[in-house]
Design a protein around this motif. Structure first.
Motif, short mmCIF file in Angstrom:
data_model
loop_
_atom_site.label_atom_id
_atom_site.label_comp_id
_atom_site.label_asym_id
_atom_site.label_seq_id
_atom_site.Cartn_x
_atom_site.Cartn_y
_atom_site.Cartn_z
N GLN A 5 1.00 -1.13 -0.06
CA GLN A 5 0.24 -0.11 -0.41
C GLN A 5 1.38 1.23 -0.06
OE1 GLN A 5 -3.34 0.73 3.14
NE2 GLN A 5 -2.87 2.39 3.05
N ALA A 6 2.19 0.79 0.59
CA ALA A 6 3.34 2.30 0.77
C ALA A 6 3.37 3.00 -0.69
CB ALA A 6 4.21 2.38 1.55
N ALA A 7 4.04 1.54 -0.94
CA ALA A 7 4.69 1.62 -2.78
C ALA A 7 3.52 2.14 -3.40
CB ALA A 7 4.65 0.16 -2.45
N LEU A 8 1.91 1.67 -3.49
CA LEU A 8 1.10 2.16 -4.17
C LEU A 8 1.17 4.30 -3.95
CD1 LEU A 8 -0.98 1.82 -6.69
CD2 LEU A 8 -2.47 0.86 -5.00
N ARG A 9 1.28 4.25 -2.48
CA ARG A 9 0.48 5.45 -2.84
C ARG A 9 1.70 6.80 -2.80
NH1 ARG A 9 3.01 8.45 1.64
NH2 ARG A 9 3.74 6.57 2.46
N GLU A 10 3.08 6.30 -2.20
CA GLU A 10 4.46 6.53 -3.10
C GLU A 10 4.42 7.18 -4.76
OE1 GLU A 10 6.17 8.87 -1.08
OE2 GLU A 10 6.51 8.39 0.42
N ALA A 11 4.05 6.17 -5.19
CA ALA A 11 3.62 5.91 -6.87
C ALA A 11 2.24 6.73 -6.81
CB ALA A 11 3.44 4.88 -7.64
N ARG A 12 1.46 6.75 -6.66
CA ARG A 12 0.76 7.99 -6.86
C ARG A 12 1.11 9.69 -6.62
NH1 ARG A 12 -4.79 3.82 -4.72
NH2 ARG A 12 -5.45 2.78 -6.84
N GLU A 13 1.31 9.57 -5.56
CA GLU A 13 1.48 11.23 -5.33
C GLU A 13 3.31 11.53 -6.26
OE1 GLU A 13 2.95 10.54 -0.78
OE2 GLU A 13 0.88 9.68 -0.03
N GLU A 14 3.77 11.08 -6.47
CA GLU A 14 5.00 11.39 -7.42
C GLU A 14 4.65 11.47 -8.58
OE1 GLU A 14 8.37 9.47 -5.97
OE2 GLU A 14 8.75 10.27 -3.73
N SER A 15 3.52 10.95 -9.19
CA SER A 15 3.32 10.83 -10.50
C SER A 15 2.02 11.53 -11.06
CB SER A 15 3.20 8.74 -10.60
OG SER A 15 2.20 8.21 -10.19
N GLY A 16 1.07 11.32 -9.52
CA GLY A 16 0.05 11.71 -9.99
C GLY A 16 -1.57 10.97 -10.72
N LEU A 17 -0.45 10.51 -11.49
CA LEU A 17 -1.68 8.45 -11.59
C LEU A 17 -2.31 7.99 -11.43
CD1 LEU A 17 1.16 7.52 -14.59
CD2 LEU A 17 -0.42 9.49 -15.11
N ASN A 18 -3.33 7.81 -11.50
CA ASN A 18 -4.21 6.70 -10.48
C ASN A 18 -3.90 5.58 -10.85
OD1 ASN A 18 -4.81 9.10 -8.57
ND2 ASN A 18 -6.67 9.74 -10.44
N GLU A 19 -3.80 5.10 -12.15
CA GLU A 19 -4.17 3.96 -12.89
C GLU A 19 -3.48 3.19 -12.51
OE1 GLU A 19 -4.70 7.25 -14.55
OE2 GLU A 19 -6.51 6.53 -15.47
N LEU A 20 -2.82 2.21 -11.50
CA LEU A 20 -1.44 2.21 -10.92
C LEU A 20 -2.54 0.63 -10.24
CD1 LEU A 20 0.92 4.95 -9.77
CD2 LEU A 20 0.84 3.44 -11.85
N HIS A 21 -1.27 -0.37 -10.67
CA HIS A 21 -1.50 -1.89 -10.04
C HIS A 21 -0.94 -2.47 -9.35
CE1 HIS A 21 -5.53 -1.39 -11.41
NE2 HIS A 21 -5.28 -0.93 -12.94
#
Length: 202
Positions: free
Chosen positions: A44-60
């Motif tokens: 969940q932390a990896a997903l949160r950080e990825a979304r925060e730093e990229s601005g992308l939501n369609e991440l899995h």
């Protein structure tokens, strides 16, 4: 002392041919990464950080890749929990500022269950010319981490995005961009050593 958990997210698209990187305004080209919040699952932390730093939501999250544990030098601990910073090695002393969980500091000296630490930022961490921010204060010894555990994850982007864009986050303007895995630009050390994980997901 204690350990601190961090995550790194390798975000790919187009069947793994491209990976997401970002340009930090002061620290060169980097891979999305950050600090795990207390009690937060690593994926969940990896997903949160990825979304925060990229601005992308369609991440899995596709896969957990590995964990690396590093014993830190005695003079370079991380702040393990957000903590008050004191003027003296005494919890009753002046404490108008705090250190954020996850930042690395330099230990100066120890006394009475406290460590005097320094945090500073320069104008350009790749080629520093002057210090833009500097603070030295005392923190409780149990607020410091002497071991860093980094958890690596593979994430996949399944949406549409431009090849390059800008995101305001963490008090900076980041520039995320997609790079071909077979023609990567220079990555800022020590993150360049993490690129070995890309061979596990291609």
């Amino acid at each position: 002392m204690r350990h601190l958990d961090k995550v790194t997210a390798f975000i790919t698209r187009h069947d793994g041919d491209e990976v997401l990187l970002f340009e930090h305004p002061y620290a060169g080209i980097q891979i999305p990464a950050g600090t795990v919040e207390e009690g937060e699952p690593f994926a969940q932390a990896a997903l949160r950080e990825a979304r925060e730093e990229s601005g992308l939501n369609e991440l899995h999250v596709c896969a957990f890749l590995d964990t690396q544990e590093t014993r830190l030098p005695d003079h370079l601990p991380f702040i393990a929990r957000t903590t008050r910073a004191y003027a003296r090695p005494d919890a009753a002393s002046f404490n108008w500022v705090q250190f954020r969980r996850g930042i690395q500091v330099t230990a100066q000296r120890r006394a009475n269950g406290f460590t005097q630490v320094t945090y500073q930022e320069s104008d350009d961490t790749l080629n520093p010319q002057y210090i833009t921010f500097h603070i030295t204060a005392w923190v409780a010894d149990d607020a410091l981490a002497d071991t860093l555990r980094r958890h690596f994850f593979h994430l996949e982007f399944r949406g549409a995005s431009p090849d390059r864009w800008r995101v305001q986050t963490d008090n900076h303007m980041f520039t995320p961009f997609w790079a071909r895995c077979d023609a990567l630009p220079p990555i800022n050390p020590p993150q360049d050593a993490w690129l070995d994980f890309l061979t596990r997901i291609r």
